[in-house]
Design an enzyme around this catalytic site. Structure first.
Site, PDB file in Angstrom:
ATOM      1  N   TYR A   1      58.062  -2.039 -39.163  1.00  0.00           N
ATOM      2  CA  TYR A   1      57.801  -1.172 -40.326  1.00  0.00           C
ATOM      3  C   TYR A   1      59.127  -0.657 -40.924  1.00  0.00           C
ATOM      4  O   TYR A   1      59.323  -0.672 -42.146  1.00  0.00           O
ATOM      5  CB  TYR A   1      56.926  -0.011 -39.856  1.00  0.00           C
TER       6      TYR A   1
ATOM      7  N   LYS B   1      60.511  -1.353 -44.685  1.00  0.00           N
ATOM      8  CA  LYS B   1      60.729  -0.266 -45.651  1.00  0.00           C
ATOM      9  C   LYS B   1      62.202  -0.151 -46.038  1.00  0.00           C
ATOM     10  O   LYS B   1      62.525   0.198 -47.185  1.00  0.00           O
ATOM     11  CB  LYS B   1      60.199   1.053 -45.090  1.00  0.00           C
TER      12      LYS B   1
HETATM   13  P1  NAI Z   1      46.434   3.814 -45.954  1.00  0.00           P
HETATM   14  O1  NAI Z   1      46.322   2.890 -44.784  1.00  0.00           O
HETATM   15  O2  NAI Z   1      45.466   4.921 -46.107  1.00  0.00           O
HETATM   16  O3  NAI Z   1      46.443   2.981 -47.327  1.00  0.00           O
HETATM   17  C1  NAI Z   1      47.070   1.759 -47.470  1.00  0.00           C
HETATM   18  C2  NAI Z   1      46.316   0.975 -48.514  1.00  0.00           C
HETATM   19  O4  NAI Z   1      46.958  -0.308 -48.692  1.00  0.00           O
HETATM   20  C3  NAI Z   1      44.862   0.689 -48.102  1.00  0.00           C
HETATM   21  O5  NAI Z   1      44.015   0.952 -49.192  1.00  0.00           O
HETATM   22  C4  NAI Z   1      44.882  -0.780 -47.762  1.00  0.00           C
HETATM   23  O6  NAI Z   1      43.652  -1.433 -47.962  1.00  0.00           O
HETATM   24  C5  NAI Z   1      45.936  -1.295 -48.726  1.00  0.00           C
HETATM   25  N1  NAI Z   1      46.470  -2.587 -48.319  1.00  0.00           N
HETATM   26  C6  NAI Z   1      46.904  -2.948 -47.101  1.00  0.00           C
HETATM   27  N2  NAI Z   1      47.280  -4.232 -47.118  1.00  0.00           N
HETATM   28  C7  NAI Z   1      47.068  -4.688 -48.380  1.00  0.00           C
HETATM   29  C8  NAI Z   1      47.268  -5.932 -49.007  1.00  0.00           C
HETATM   30  N3  NAI Z   1      47.735  -6.995 -48.346  1.00  0.00           N
HETATM   31  N4  NAI Z   1      46.979  -6.044 -50.330  1.00  0.00           N
HETATM   32  C9  NAI Z   1      46.483  -4.995 -51.015  1.00  0.00           C
HETATM   33  N5  NAI Z   1      46.279  -3.780 -50.455  1.00  0.00           N
HETATM   34  C10 NAI Z   1      46.564  -3.647 -49.151  1.00  0.00           C
HETATM   35  O7  NAI Z   1      47.916   4.364 -45.878  1.00  0.00           O
HETATM   36  P2  NAI Z   1      48.726   5.424 -46.766  1.00  0.00           P
HETATM   37  O8  NAI Z   1      49.229   6.430 -45.827  1.00  0.00           O
HETATM   38  O9  NAI Z   1      47.984   5.838 -47.958  1.00  0.00           O
HETATM   39  O10 NAI Z   1      49.984   4.508 -47.160  1.00  0.00           O
HETATM   40  C11 NAI Z   1      50.314   4.142 -48.487  1.00  0.00           C
HETATM   41  C12 NAI Z   1      51.767   3.702 -48.517  1.00  0.00           C
HETATM   42  O11 NAI Z   1      52.585   4.795 -48.138  1.00  0.00           O
HETATM   43  C13 NAI Z   1      52.105   2.575 -47.552  1.00  0.00           C
HETATM   44  O12 NAI Z   1      53.048   1.706 -48.143  1.00  0.00           O
HETATM   45  C14 NAI Z   1      52.731   3.304 -46.391  1.00  0.00           C
HETATM   46  O13 NAI Z   1      53.606   2.472 -45.656  1.00  0.00           O
HETATM   47  C15 NAI Z   1      53.456   4.399 -47.114  1.00  0.00           C
HETATM   48  N6  NAI Z   1      53.804   5.541 -46.282  1.00  0.00           N
HETATM   49  C16 NAI Z   1      52.826   6.286 -45.663  1.00  0.00           C
HETATM   50  C17 NAI Z   1      53.191   7.358 -44.863  1.00  0.00           C
HETATM   51  C18 NAI Z   1      52.198   8.201 -44.152  1.00  0.00           C
HETATM   52  O14 NAI Z   1      52.620   9.046 -43.345  1.00  0.00           O
HETATM   53  N7  NAI Z   1      50.911   8.063 -44.380  1.00  0.00           N
HETATM   54  C19 NAI Z   1      54.598   7.696 -44.667  1.00  0.00           C
HETATM   55  C20 NAI Z   1      55.528   6.870 -45.362  1.00  0.00           C
HETATM   56  C21 NAI Z   1      55.120   5.832 -46.139  1.00  0.00           C
END
Ligand code: NAI
Length: 255
Positions: free
Chosen positions: A163, A167
């Site tokens: 990860y 990133k």
């Molecule tokens: P989440 O797991 O709730 O949402 C991620 C979304 O991406 C989901 O709707 C999923 O279906 C979609 N997704 C996954 N693979 C996909 C693909 N191949 N094509 C299209 N959609 C796809 O996670 P969250 O927390 O909302 O994360 C959103 C972004 O923020 C991610 O990039 C994550 O790495 C980043 N992030 C999140 C943090 C956290 O603490 N929650 C911290 C730092 C970054």
């Protein structure tokens, strides 16, 4: 920009594509952009129902919205996603590369499959959408791209070598794309969230959560809306002189 283009831009609402927008941070980003008057393309990988609910919530704000299924890690599907936005709304003015996954494990135990899976979605998925939306924005001579990175890509995190690599790659890609696209009016920035309360972090034990909260200067985990506000700013004309930057939205945890 010619006068005609200016008038056109005033006449037509801008269009945003948000990847992985069915839940979590992506959902909050789609909603805030709709509240600010942008039409929104709500991308989802497999669960159509939550994406349709986000579309309905965006439409409640008086804009148009469209749910589009696409696995952003697949080059052709990412291309089709951008094309469907142009076909329906005529332009792509904002791209938010939000889709992301985790497959945590310590370095010496991590399987090549888990490493590749995370890099494919987080890094290649961002590249795929960036490339096709970037091409469209070059034609338009305007656009704003916001990539969702992570503070883990800045400072590292034990158990997340895949990860962190993905990133950190997103941050390098952001700066490079900013250099390539700036002369044609396209800005590219990244937001690096800290620990945000979403499905991605809900697997944390209560103990781990409490420890984390103690490390955050502002004393709490972040909310999807905290990240969405930063994204909306970078996507807006208020950030017209900002490109190639990484904005940490982490409550001060990485300081
Ligand atoms: P989440 O797991 O709730 O949402 C991620 C979304 O991406 C989901 O709707 C999923 O279906 C979609 N997704 C996954 N693979 C996909 C693909 N191949 N094509 C299209 N959609 C796809 O996670 P969250 O927390 O909302 O994360 C959103 C972004 O923020 C991610 O990039 C994550 O790495 C980043 N992030 C999140 C943090 C956290 O603490 N929650 C911290 C730092 C970054």
């Amino acid at each position: 920009m010619t006068d005609m283009r200016k008038q056109g831009a005033e006449r037509h609402p801008r269009t945003a594509v948000v990847t992985g927008a069915g839940r979590g941070i992506g959902r909050a980003v789609a909603l805030i952009l709709a509240q600010r008057g942008l039409n929104v393309v709500v991308n989802y990988a497999s669960s159509a129902e939550p994406a349709r609910e986000v579309v309905a919530a965006c439409e409640q704000c008086g804009v148009q919205a469209l749910a589009v299924q696409a696995d952003v890690a697949d080059h052709n599907q990412a291309k089709a996603l951008i094309e469907s936005a142009v076909e329906r709304f005529g332009s792509v003015d904002v791209l938010v590369n939000n889709a992301g996954i985790t497959r945590d494990g310590l370095l010496v135990k991590m399987t090549p499959e888990d490493f590749e899976a995370v890099v494919r979605v987080n890094l290649e998925g961002t590249f795929n959408c960036l490339k096709h939306a970037g091409r469209q924005m070059l034609k338009q001579r305007a656009g704003a791209i916001v990539n969702i990175a992570s503070i883990v890509g800045v400072v590292g995190n034990a158990g997340q070598v895949n990860y962190a690599a993905s990133k950190a790659g997103v941050i390098g890609m952001t700066k490079t794309a900013a250099k390539e696209l700036a002369r044609r009016g396209v800005r590219v920035n990244a937001v690096a969230p800290g620990f945000i309360d979403t499905d991605m972090t809900r697997a944390l034990s209560d103990k781990a959560r409490t420890q984390l909260e103690q490390q955050v200067l502002l004393g709490r985990l972040g909310r999807p809306e905290d990240v969405a506000a930063a994204v909306a700013f970078l996507a807006s004309d208020e950030a017209a002189y900002i490109t190639g930057q990484v904005l940490c939205v982490d409550g001060g945890i990485a300081l």
